[in-house]
Design a protein around this motif. Sequence first.
Motif, PDB file in Angstrom:
ATOM      1  N   HIS A 515     -27.181 -42.113 -20.369  1.00  0.00           N
ATOM      2  CA  HIS A 515     -27.896 -43.391 -20.457  1.00  0.00           C
ATOM      3  C   HIS A 515     -29.099 -43.408 -19.511  1.00  0.00           C
ATOM      4  N   PHE A 516     -28.974 -42.769 -18.355  1.00  0.00           N
ATOM      5  CA  PHE A 516     -30.121 -42.666 -17.446  1.00  0.00           C
ATOM      6  C   PHE A 516     -31.255 -41.916 -18.136  1.00  0.00           C
ATOM      7  N   TYR A 517     -30.906 -40.833 -18.816  1.00  0.00           N
ATOM      8  CA  TYR A 517     -31.897 -40.059 -19.573  1.00  0.00           C
ATOM      9  C   TYR A 517     -32.570 -40.931 -20.629  1.00  0.00           C
ATOM     10  N   MET A 518     -31.786 -41.677 -21.365  1.00  0.00           N
ATOM     11  CA  MET A 518     -32.324 -42.525 -22.432  1.00  0.00           C
ATOM     12  C   MET A 518     -33.276 -43.582 -21.880  1.00  0.00           C
ATOM     13  N   GLU A 519     -32.939 -44.112 -20.720  1.00  0.00           N
ATOM     14  CA  GLU A 519     -33.675 -45.256 -20.177  1.00  0.00           C
ATOM     15  C   GLU A 519     -34.902 -44.869 -19.370  1.00  0.00           C
ATOM     16  N   ASN A 520     -35.090 -43.595 -19.080  1.00  0.00           N
ATOM     17  CA  ASN A 520     -36.203 -43.158 -18.239  1.00  0.00           C
ATOM     18  C   ASN A 520     -37.157 -42.270 -19.023  1.00  0.00           C
ATOM     19  N   LYS A 521     -38.286 -42.842 -19.400  1.00  0.00           N
ATOM     20  CA  LYS A 521     -39.251 -42.172 -20.270  1.00  0.00           C
ATOM     21  C   LYS A 521     -39.774 -40.865 -19.686  1.00  0.00           C
ATOM     22  N   ALA A 522     -39.825 -40.787 -18.367  1.00  0.00           N
ATOM     23  CA  ALA A 522     -40.373 -39.581 -17.738  1.00  0.00           C
ATOM     24  C   ALA A 522     -39.574 -38.337 -18.100  1.00  0.00           C
ATOM     25  N   LEU A 523     -38.334 -38.509 -18.521  1.00  0.00           N
ATOM     26  CA  LEU A 523     -37.478 -37.372 -18.849  1.00  0.00           C
ATOM     27  C   LEU A 523     -37.667 -36.858 -20.261  1.00  0.00           C
ATOM     28  N   TRP A 524     -38.525 -37.534 -21.063  1.00  0.00           N
ATOM     29  CA  TRP A 524     -38.659 -37.068 -22.447  1.00  0.00           C
ATOM     30  C   TRP A 524     -39.998 -37.318 -23.123  1.00  0.00           C
ATOM     31  N   GLU A 525     -40.802 -38.271 -22.661  1.00  0.00           N
ATOM     32  CA  GLU A 525     -41.971 -38.601 -23.478  1.00  0.00           C
ATOM     33  C   GLU A 525     -43.109 -37.581 -23.373  1.00  0.00           C
ATOM     34  N   LEU A 526     -43.103 -36.746 -22.326  1.00  0.00           N
ATOM     35  CA  LEU A 526     -44.096 -35.676 -22.209  1.00  0.00           C
ATOM     36  C   LEU A 526     -43.407 -34.319 -22.175  1.00  0.00           C
ATOM     37  N   ASP A 527     -42.365 -34.193 -22.995  1.00  0.00           N
ATOM     38  CA  ASP A 527     -41.538 -32.982 -23.001  1.00  0.00           C
ATOM     39  C   ASP A 527     -42.294 -31.720 -23.411  1.00  0.00           C
ATOM     40  N   THR A 528     -43.391 -31.881 -24.123  1.00  0.00           N
ATOM     41  CA  THR A 528     -44.104 -30.709 -24.635  1.00  0.00           C
ATOM     42  C   THR A 528     -45.423 -30.468 -23.904  1.00  0.00           C
ATOM     43  N   SER A 529     -45.570 -31.046 -22.713  1.00  0.00           N
ATOM     44  CA  SER A 529     -46.827 -30.917 -21.974  1.00  0.00           C
ATOM     45  C   SER A 529     -46.569 -30.720 -20.488  1.00  0.00           C
ATOM     46  N   TRP A 530     -47.396 -29.895 -19.861  1.00  0.00           N
ATOM     47  CA  TRP A 530     -47.302 -29.714 -18.413  1.00  0.00           C
ATOM     48  C   TRP A 530     -47.524 -31.029 -17.668  1.00  0.00           C
ATOM     49  N   ASP A 531     -48.150 -31.997 -18.332  1.00  0.00           N
ATOM     50  CA  ASP A 531     -48.343 -33.299 -17.687  1.00  0.00           C
ATOM     51  C   ASP A 531     -47.016 -33.961 -17.358  1.00  0.00           C
ATOM     52  N   GLY A 532     -45.951 -33.493 -17.998  1.00  0.00           N
ATOM     53  CA  GLY A 532     -44.646 -34.113 -17.796  1.00  0.00           C
ATOM     54  C   GLY A 532     -43.816 -33.493 -16.691  1.00  0.00           C
ATOM     55  N   PHE A 533     -44.364 -32.486 -16.005  1.00  0.00           N
ATOM     56  CA  PHE A 533     -43.555 -31.789 -14.996  1.00  0.00           C
ATOM     57  C   PHE A 533     -44.431 -31.363 -13.814  1.00  0.00           C
ATOM     58  N   ARG A 534     -43.866 -31.449 -12.626  1.00  0.00           N
ATOM     59  CA  ARG A 534     -44.565 -30.955 -11.434  1.00  0.00           C
ATOM     60  C   ARG A 534     -43.535 -30.465 -10.427  1.00  0.00           C
ATOM     61  N   TRP A 535     -43.707 -29.230 -10.016  1.00  0.00           N
ATOM     62  CA  TRP A 535     -42.841 -28.712  -8.966  1.00  0.00           C
ATOM     63  C   TRP A 535     -43.141 -29.430  -7.657  1.00  0.00           C
ATOM     64  N   VAL A 536     -42.107 -29.728  -6.904  1.00  0.00           N
ATOM     65  CA  VAL A 536     -42.255 -30.132  -5.511  1.00  0.00           C
ATOM     66  C   VAL A 536     -42.075 -28.888  -4.652  1.00  0.00           C
ATOM     67  N   ASN A 537     -40.935 -28.240  -4.825  1.00  0.00           N
ATOM     68  CA  ASN A 537     -40.686 -26.980  -4.125  1.00  0.00           C
ATOM     69  C   ASN A 537     -39.751 -26.129  -4.971  1.00  0.00           C
ATOM     70  N   GLU A 538     -40.337 -25.135  -5.610  1.00  0.00           N
ATOM     71  CA  GLU A 538     -39.548 -24.214  -6.421  1.00  0.00           C
ATOM     72  C   GLU A 538     -39.187 -22.950  -5.661  1.00  0.00           C
ATOM     73  N   ALA A 539     -39.685 -22.829  -4.409  1.00  0.00           N
ATOM     74  CA  ALA A 539     -39.586 -21.559  -3.698  1.00  0.00           C
ATOM     75  C   ALA A 539     -38.504 -21.527  -2.620  1.00  0.00           C
ATOM     76  N   ASP A 540     -37.700 -22.574  -2.496  1.00  0.00           N
ATOM     77  CA  ASP A 540     -36.696 -22.597  -1.426  1.00  0.00           C
ATOM     78  C   ASP A 540     -35.443 -21.833  -1.854  1.00  0.00           C
ATOM     79  N   SER A 541     -35.620 -20.537  -2.013  1.00  0.00           N
ATOM     80  CA  SER A 541     -34.500 -19.697  -2.400  1.00  0.00           C
ATOM     81  C   SER A 541     -33.477 -19.578  -1.277  1.00  0.00           C
ATOM     82  N   GLU A 542     -33.931 -19.663  -0.050  1.00  0.00           N
ATOM     83  CA  GLU A 542     -33.034 -19.512   1.095  1.00  0.00           C
ATOM     84  C   GLU A 542     -31.931 -20.558   1.070  1.00  0.00           C
ATOM     85  N   ASN A 543     -32.281 -21.781   0.692  1.00  0.00           N
ATOM     86  CA  ASN A 543     -31.302 -22.871   0.641  1.00  0.00           C
ATOM     87  C   ASN A 543     -30.772 -23.131  -0.768  1.00  0.00           C
ATOM     88  N   SER A 544     -31.331 -22.420  -1.743  1.00  0.00           N
ATOM     89  CA  SER A 544     -30.940 -22.625  -3.151  1.00  0.00           C
ATOM     90  C   SER A 544     -31.079 -24.085  -3.560  1.00  0.00           C
TER      91      SER A 544
END
Length: 691
Positions: A515-544
């Motif tokens: 239901h959270f997914y359904m109610e939050n447009k950010a999780l689906w309305e730009l699913d096919t565009s980089w505009d819909g996603f932004r890394w904050v920190n993808e590189a913290d492998s040390e802490n996983s």
Amino acid sequence: MTEEKTWANISRFQTYLFNSGDNFKSYEMLGSHKVKIDGVDGWRFAVWAPKAVSVRVVGDFNDWNGYDKMLERIETSGVWYGFFTDIEEGMLYKYAIEAENGETYYKADPYAVKSELRPGTASVTKDISNNYKWGDKAWISARSKNSTLTEPMNIYEIHIGSWKIHDDGSFYTYRELADELVPYVKKMGYTHIELMPITEYPFDGSWGYQVTGFFSATTRYGESEDLKYLIDKCHKNHIGIIMDWVPAHFPRDAHGLRMFDGTPVYEYADPRLGEHKDWGTMVFDYSKSEVISFLISSAYFWAEQYHIDGIRVDAVSSMLYRDYSRNDGEWVPNEYGGNGNLEAVDFLKKLNKIMGTEFPNFMMVAEESTAWPLVTAPPENDGLGFNYKWNMGWMNDTLRYMGMDPYFRKDNHSLLTFMMMYAYSENYILPLSHDEVVHGKGSMLNKMFGEYDEKFAAYRTLLGYYMTMPGKKMLFMGGEFGQMLEWRYDDQLEWNVLEIDKHKRLHQYVKDLNHFYMENKALWELDTSWDGFRWVNEADSENSVLSYIRRGRHAADNVVVVANFTPVERPIYKIGVPLAGEYEVVFHSSAVKYGGNKRITKKVYKTKNMQFSDMMYTIEVAIDGNSVMFLKKKPADKAAASKKKTTTSKTAKKTTDKTESATAKKAAVKKTTATKTAAKKTSTRTNKSAK
């Protein structure tokens, strides 16, 4: 102008289209049909058997002999037909096909709309053209206007025969399923149901993937009108239906398509092209126009007659490559010397173009596991024309990662991040399907590393990560409450585990997550565009730990995701955010109601003017071990109101403190004065008494 010649209402134009690969409603011409010829009611039979010497209809109406039901050939079309007035609905029949080699083959009707309940293999006469009054006009109209690409899609994949069964071991009927499954799916927050194959098949253990009736809904679960009732009820409850469909191969059963008229009719003649030896099945010959008419008509039939909303095409990879699952010397290169099956490619392009044109926003989904390019690009741009592709790479990488000891995950961090290198190269569905919970692979919950309790925390983290990554979602039944055993096609799901607290809480988690997914447009309305996603920190492998932002068209909809894939708690963890303000935890997998421990309870974090990577602000969050949490920026007016409330509260407290202090001071002075006066009076009385 001369009137077009017909054969029992079959026109020359219909046969011409069929022979040229362009009759997409060939089921109206072939098969058994209740028709009126020259004012007389009867049943017309028509079958494609191009090399047959003779064809007759045999059944329970003529003691399976059929010499009174001989069919005639329609010129050079390869089609045989006959019209009989002594046939009734519900009768069993087959075609007795005399081959050039002198043998007679007894075959079920490839275009039958009903089949005998297994282990019987006959076809059944049935008129389904007007056997149900639909009530889903509003749904179909809305579907044609709205693309699913910018809508939420959360698919619940089921196998009808094992979702639930009765105490006596019998299947739920389509109608019974409708009355129980549809409310469940709606309550749980799924948008679509994907049905594993319901096209007729002889062997239960094939799960429906070895099809003998491409136009026939399996009678295991009831009649065609009962299936229509199920689909109609889904639509009335705003639930779409996707059907698994298998145009890649067919079984070798004697009553089926193999060697249909004593020669390879539907399959390639060369066994290096026409057989999947490891599957024990035959491959359709996509170079034959009549096979193309047959297959596209099957897809068209299910969309038109049963109102389904999409088709998942099974085993597309096996269609695209001539050397699929074959060793050297066991396959034939194409005309250019390559391994691509060019005629299969042409078929898929044509199929997808027809379905998309005739049924606007109908979904065509490819189960395709290779790097074949442009699977979801339009045919006019040299793509295959599918709407979606299963992201098998993501699934394999993610499940491999979740099965690892967390200690080793830091060296395999890329298994989670690599997806974003190609996430927008196709329109993807993230599948956690039936294929991953069979053949010794373990249930989805049991794939998680660790002991019993640890598995639940890890699984909640996986699901939270999965639901917030780009791509539509699909989960196989049982995964929503943590089935412990592998899926078994001949037994129902382990519904009894919902009596165990951890499974019950996991079930609630999945429901709330959906239901959270359904109610939050950010999780689906730009699913096919980089505009819909932004890394904050993808590189913290040390802490996983992964952190990223799912973005909608409006910044207020954005969701910040922080996922910790180790059991190590991190009380202070810095992440960057693009906007200043207060960020509120709106969902947390470690909440007690989901089976977590809720050790970390802070709900709101305020930004600091400190740059983090390319973001101007930082917040310091507390993250639990094996957890995922979602944060949203509080609106400025809400934050201001909150701040004002806090300030007012502090001012009020100070005022109260001052008032209380002054009152206490006055009381103390008054008490002191009274004490002194009383003491003076006492002293005076004492002195007088002494005197």
